[in-house]
Design an enzyme around this catalytic site. Structure first.
Site, short mmCIF file in Angstrom:
data_model
loop_
_atom_site.label_atom_id
_atom_site.label_comp_id
_atom_site.label_asym_id
_atom_site.label_seq_id
_atom_site.Cartn_x
_atom_site.Cartn_y
_atom_site.Cartn_z
N LYS A 1 0.60 -1.15 0.18
CA LYS A 1 -0.05 -0.05 -0.09
C LYS A 1 0.79 1.41 0.05
CE LYS A 1 -4.44 -1.96 1.91
NZ LYS A 1 -3.56 -3.39 2.01
N GLU B 1 -6.00 1.88 -3.17
CA GLU B 1 -4.82 0.91 -3.61
C GLU B 1 -5.53 0.17 -4.80
OE1 GLU B 1 -5.24 -2.03 -0.29
OE2 GLU B 1 -7.24 -1.70 -0.09
N ASN C 1 -5.79 -3.93 -5.66
CA ASN C 1 -5.81 -5.10 -5.25
C ASN C 1 -5.34 -6.17 -6.35
OD1 ASN C 1 -6.36 -5.03 -2.31
ND2 ASN C 1 -8.42 -4.34 -3.08
N PHE D 1 -21.56 -8.31 17.09
CA PHE D 1 -20.94 -8.98 15.81
C PHE D 1 -19.65 -9.70 16.24
CE2 PHE D 1 -23.28 -5.50 13.90
CZ PHE D 1 -24.08 -5.94 12.88
#
Length: 669
Positions: free
Chosen positions: A116, A288, A290, A348
């Site tokens: 990154k 970024e 990927n 969560f």
């Protein structure tokens, strides 16, 4: 074309790659750890090779073991999926040295875009718009504080080698920078073996929109539209769609062309994704690239009709892309929901265990929609603490956005998962959320709409009436079945009684049967709240899903037996229901409410996990908000903080210890 490929991954993405390879006539090899010995991808592949212990660092992340498996089986190429070794240039180079093809980009592109920090430097040099930030080496937390002050709060602290929301923190002040820097570095080192982080400006009310690109080795590059990925929790994507409801043609074209230019600049080959942050005025900034297949790639496949895995394999085999940019058309709308093993009612928190029941909705095309379910589990499979908590990726396609959302809501209502906690109730509630349906999104959606966490949804009058009808019809069908038992000793129960009361949670709903006799399949008029509704269903006792119509509305609800009643799950609602005679309901209202045990003086482990650290000592006074302990589960570190001022009286756990859910970590005076 390759005759045999190895998938250096596990779970749903390994299964998904196997499906395409099988359709192309390519044999497949799976690899598995001790924890995945009985996994679905192992069963689906033509061959399988054991590569080590359960932890990823000793199995899926060991390049030498993957290469050895290729040599053992004669695999000519490796598809890395996402995560693990998918963005390791060193892995790609190691494969090249032994003559094995990497199904993905070349090392140059991975090194330029996969890191990154380096990708932002490269993008700046290529005059690509980027978010203001500091890309150099950050020495320590004090240095991080100084940088954050220069950029201006809020700031984002991100792992250089990160992905999937790991090693990422948002800081709004100096204290949060220091804590976030330490946590981000720790998570980055644990997950990626690289503790470098960088800091950039955090854009308030951002939208996360990404462009899918495809490129071959012959200089052809195209973009396949965009995906909206703004629904995120802790920087982890939860729901995605294609196209974005926010972009116009001008912005889409500009983002696409910029993505193609970036791909050309690094001589990109294979599928890749360029991620942008987009503000309210449609200004976009490169985040970024990927250099791999994205988790959310199915929505792009559904709106373009292009199999991305197939194209990756063909490009790796040296073939040209069979289409040009002018051939790419976006058709309809697709939505993806990520089903995670986590408890939405407990902030969560991760949940592990065995899937005692796993019944996804039927895949395929109906008159108005397409349902697709990418999964790597099956009924009886175990959700392990060692890997990502994803259970499945449920996708729907329809001609319009609202139709795709409606199809997703119905599919989620019929998705049965038992044995662990899961986020289906949250996803189902999301499909009915007005802001989501209107497309008014940002990456802060969940934090803004559920500031105190996701709580059980209260039904409105129409939902309450529909659930009462479902509960009453199910009760009457069961009673009708009992009446038909041979040699029954009990007298008739009065299944055709005219008046009933349905208890839904703490509410009581009066109901009256307009028709006198119960019919099977069920087709009766029922009066609820003074309104007569026709209720039709072919539900049978034991079915997990009730499908039918209530007052002309299609209803798909899940039914589970509980003590003296049923639990109903529908559209994010989860209520216990009892069907009572009016007299029984009158008496039940008088029953005292049983109070839960008092745990206010205990810190309980919220999920099965590993104790990373204990931040206090016995006798210590702590203030509300201070860190008490850190527990790691499913590759994420969870900071447990004091909810109020208190004094630590006893410490029951120590770093390195594995704890079960609700294990007592600390006791307070």
């Amino acid at each position: 074309m390759f005759k045999k490929i190895l998938i250096a991954n596990r779970g749903e993405i390994a299964c998904r790659v196997i499906k395409t390879a099988r359709r192309m006539g390519i044999a497949t090899v799976a690899v598995y750890s001790d924890a995945d010995r009985d996994a679905l991808h192992v069963e689906m592949a033509d061959e399988a090779v054991h590569i080590g212990p359960a932890t990823a660092a000793e199995s899926y992340l060991v390049a030498d073991k993957i290469i050895a498996a290729c040599k053992q089986t004669g695999a000519e190429a490796v598809h890395p999926g996402y995560g693990f070794l998918s963005e390791r240039a060193s892995f790609c180079e190691a494969l090249e040295k032994v003559g094995i093809v990497f199904i993905g980009p070349k090392p140059k592109a991975i090194m330029a875009m996969g890191d990154k920090i380096e990708s932002k430097k490269f993008a700046n040099a290529a005059k690509v718009s980027t978010v203001p930030g500091y890309l150099g080496v950050i020495e320590d937390a004090s240095h991080a504080e100084k940088i954050a002050a220069e950029i201006g709060y809020p700031v984002m602290i991100k792992a250089s080698a990160g992905g999937g929301g790991k090693g990422m923190r948002i800081a709004w002040n100096e204290a949060e920078v220091r804590d976030g820097f330490d946590r981000a570095r720790s998570e980055a080192k644990s997950s990626f073996g690289d503790d470098r982080v960088f800091i950039e400006k955090y854009v308030v009310e951002p939208r996360h929109i990404e462009i899918q690109v495809l490129a071959d080795a012959h200089g052809n590059v195209v973009y396949l539209g965009e995906r909206e990925c703004s629904i995120q929790r802790r920087n982890q994507k939860v729901a995605e769609e294609a196209p974005s409801p926010f972009l116009d043609t001008k912005t889409r074209t500009a983002m696409g062309e910029q993505s193609v230019a970036l791909a050309r600049a690094v001589e990109y080959q294979s599928a890749g994704t360029v991620e942008f942050i987009v503000d309210r005025d449609r200004n976009f900034y490169f985040l970024e690239m990927n250099t791999r297949l994205q988790v959310e790639h199915p929505v792009t496949e559904l709106v373009t009709g292009i199999d991305l895995v197939e194209q990756m394999i063909r490009v790796a085999a040296g073939e040209r892309l069979p289409f040009a940019q002018s051939d790419i058309k976006l058709n309809g709308w697709a939505v993806e929901s990520r089903l995670y093993a986590e408890d939405p009612y407990r902030n969560f928190l991760p949940s592990i265990g065995r899937l005692t029941r796993y019944r996804p909705p039927a895949e395929g095309k109906s008159a108005s929609a397409i349902v697709r379910n990418d999964t790597g589990v099956f009924e009886g499979a175990e959700i392990s603490m060692y890997y990502d908590p994803m259970i499945a990726k449920l996708c729907t396609w329809a001609p319009t956005r609202l139709e795709a959302i409606e199809a997703m809501g119905e599919a989620l209502d019929g998705f049965v998962v038992d044995g662990i906690e899961h986020n289906v109730p949250f996803l189902a509630a999301l499909m009915k959320h007005p802001r989501w349906r209107e497309g008014r999104l940002s990456t802060g959606f969940i934090a803004e709409e559920y500031p105190d966490g996701f709580a059980p949804v209260a039904p409105d009058a129409n939902q309450q009436a529909a659930l009462a009808a479902v509960a009453l019809s199910a009760s009457l069908i069961e009673a009708n079945r009992r009446e038909r038992f041979a040699d029954r000793l009990r007298p008739p129960s009065g299944a055709s009684r005219e008046k009933w009361t349905v208890r839904l949670g703490d509410s009581y709903v009066d109901a009256r049967l307009v028709d006198g006799l119960v019919t099977i399949p069920f087709d009766m008029d029922i009066e609820i709240g003074g309104k007569i509704s026709n209720v039709v269903t072919d539900w049978r006792p034991g079915d997990a899903v009730w499908r039918g119509n209530v007052a002309g509305q299609s209803v798909v609800a899940q039914i589970r037996p509980v003590l003296n009643g049923l639990r109903l799950d529908w559209q994010g609602l989860s209520l216990e229901a009892k069907v009572l005679t009016p007299r029984h309901a009158e008496l039940e209202r008088l029953m005292p409410v049983k109070l839960p045990p008092d745990t206010s003086k205990l810190l309980l482990c919220p999920m099965p996990g590993l104790v990373v650290s204990i931040a206090v000592i016995e006798g210590q006074e702590v203030k509300a908000g201070e860190t008490l302990a850190v527990v790691e589960a499913m590759k994420m570190e969870n900071v447990l903080r004091a909810e109020r001022d208190l004094v630590v009286s006893k410490i029951n756990a120590k770093p390195g210890e594995s704890l079960a859910v609700d294990a007592v970590i600390l006791e307070f005076a």
